[in-house]
Design a protein around this motif. Structure first.
Motif, mmCIF file in Angstrom:
data_model
loop_
_atom_site.group_PDB
_atom_site.id
_atom_site.type_symbol
_atom_site.label_atom_id
_atom_site.label_comp_id
_atom_site.label_asym_id
_atom_site.label_seq_id
_atom_site.Cartn_x
_atom_site.Cartn_y
_atom_site.Cartn_z
ATOM 1 N N PHE A 57 -3.315 -46.790 95.282
ATOM 2 C CA PHE A 57 -3.994 -46.872 93.988
ATOM 3 C C PHE A 57 -5.129 -45.943 93.897
ATOM 4 O O PHE A 57 -4.993 -45.282 92.822
ATOM 5 N N VAL A 60 -3.661 -42.312 93.899
ATOM 6 C CA VAL A 60 -3.027 -42.029 92.631
ATOM 7 C C VAL A 60 -4.245 -41.621 91.444
ATOM 8 O O VAL A 60 -4.014 -40.704 90.923
ATOM 9 N N ALA A 61 -5.336 -42.445 91.620
ATOM 10 C CA ALA A 61 -6.506 -42.374 90.709
ATOM 11 C C ALA A 61 -6.962 -41.020 90.710
ATOM 12 O O ALA A 61 -7.193 -40.563 90.129
ATOM 13 N N ALA A 64 -4.728 -38.184 89.720
ATOM 14 C CA ALA A 64 -4.462 -37.953 88.388
ATOM 15 C C ALA A 64 -5.876 -37.486 87.629
ATOM 16 O O ALA A 64 -5.640 -36.529 86.956
ATOM 17 N N SER A 70 -4.008 -39.037 82.696
ATOM 18 C CA SER A 70 -4.251 -40.416 82.939
ATOM 19 C C SER A 70 -3.336 -41.170 83.718
ATOM 20 O O SER A 70 -2.026 -40.621 83.735
ATOM 21 N N LEU A 71 -3.803 -42.221 83.983
ATOM 22 C CA LEU A 71 -2.841 -43.279 84.825
ATOM 23 C C LEU A 71 -1.935 -43.823 84.008
ATOM 24 O O LEU A 71 -0.682 -43.970 84.427
ATOM 25 N N ASP A 72 -2.163 -43.808 82.643
ATOM 26 C CA ASP A 72 -1.115 -44.527 81.597
ATOM 27 C C ASP A 72 0.166 -43.310 81.690
ATOM 28 O O ASP A 72 1.282 -43.820 81.634
ATOM 29 N N GLU A 73 -0.060 -42.035 81.702
ATOM 30 C CA GLU A 73 0.739 -41.093 81.607
ATOM 31 C C GLU A 73 1.692 -40.917 82.703
ATOM 32 O O GLU A 73 2.739 -41.096 82.782
ATOM 33 N N LEU A 74 1.083 -41.240 83.905
ATOM 34 C CA LEU A 74 1.673 -41.338 85.297
ATOM 35 C C LEU A 74 2.525 -42.287 85.352
ATOM 36 O O LEU A 74 3.621 -42.294 85.793
ATOM 37 N N ALA A 75 2.121 -43.689 84.902
ATOM 38 C CA ALA A 75 2.939 -44.688 84.707
ATOM 39 C C ALA A 75 4.168 -44.667 84.081
ATOM 40 O O ALA A 75 5.399 -44.958 84.453
ATOM 41 N N CYS A 78 6.925 -42.361 85.577
ATOM 42 C CA CYS A 78 7.590 -43.024 86.855
ATOM 43 C C CYS A 78 8.669 -44.071 86.276
ATOM 44 O O CYS A 78 9.405 -44.341 87.173
#
Length: 91
Positions: A57, A60-61, A64, A70-75, A78
């Motif tokens: 995590f 990834v953070a 990002a 943003s983490l939301d965009e990455l999620a 995926c």
């Protein structure tokens, strides 16, 4: 401790994540982005190519933040396309 092998779905998710990071990196060099994130260029290369499909995590953070996503965009990037995935599973 033996690590459980990844499923094809997990490997595909890692490939999607790597491709998303690569696009977000744009023209910046792998070395520059890796340094900004505090990871090695080799780690970033493995993630971008899907050879490290389950980064931590905090990695990834950091990535990002380094690429401005943003983490939301990455999620969201995926999440598999369920129509394509269902077609592949039924073939």
């Amino acid at each position: 401790m033996v690590r459980t092998p990844l499923t094809p779905r997990e490997r595909q998710r890692g490939e999607r994540f790597g491709a998303l990071l690569r696009r977000a990196r744009g023209d910046r060099s792998m070395v520059d982005v890796a340094a900004a994130a505090g990871v090695s260029a080799e780690t970033l290369r493995k993630i971008e190519t899907g050879r490290a499909p389950t980064p931590t995590f905090f990695t990834v953070a950091a990535l990002a933040a380094a690429v401005g996503v943003s983490l939301d965009e990455l999620a969201a990037g995926c999440v598999p396309d369920t129509d394509c995935e269902e077609q592949a599973l039924s073939a």
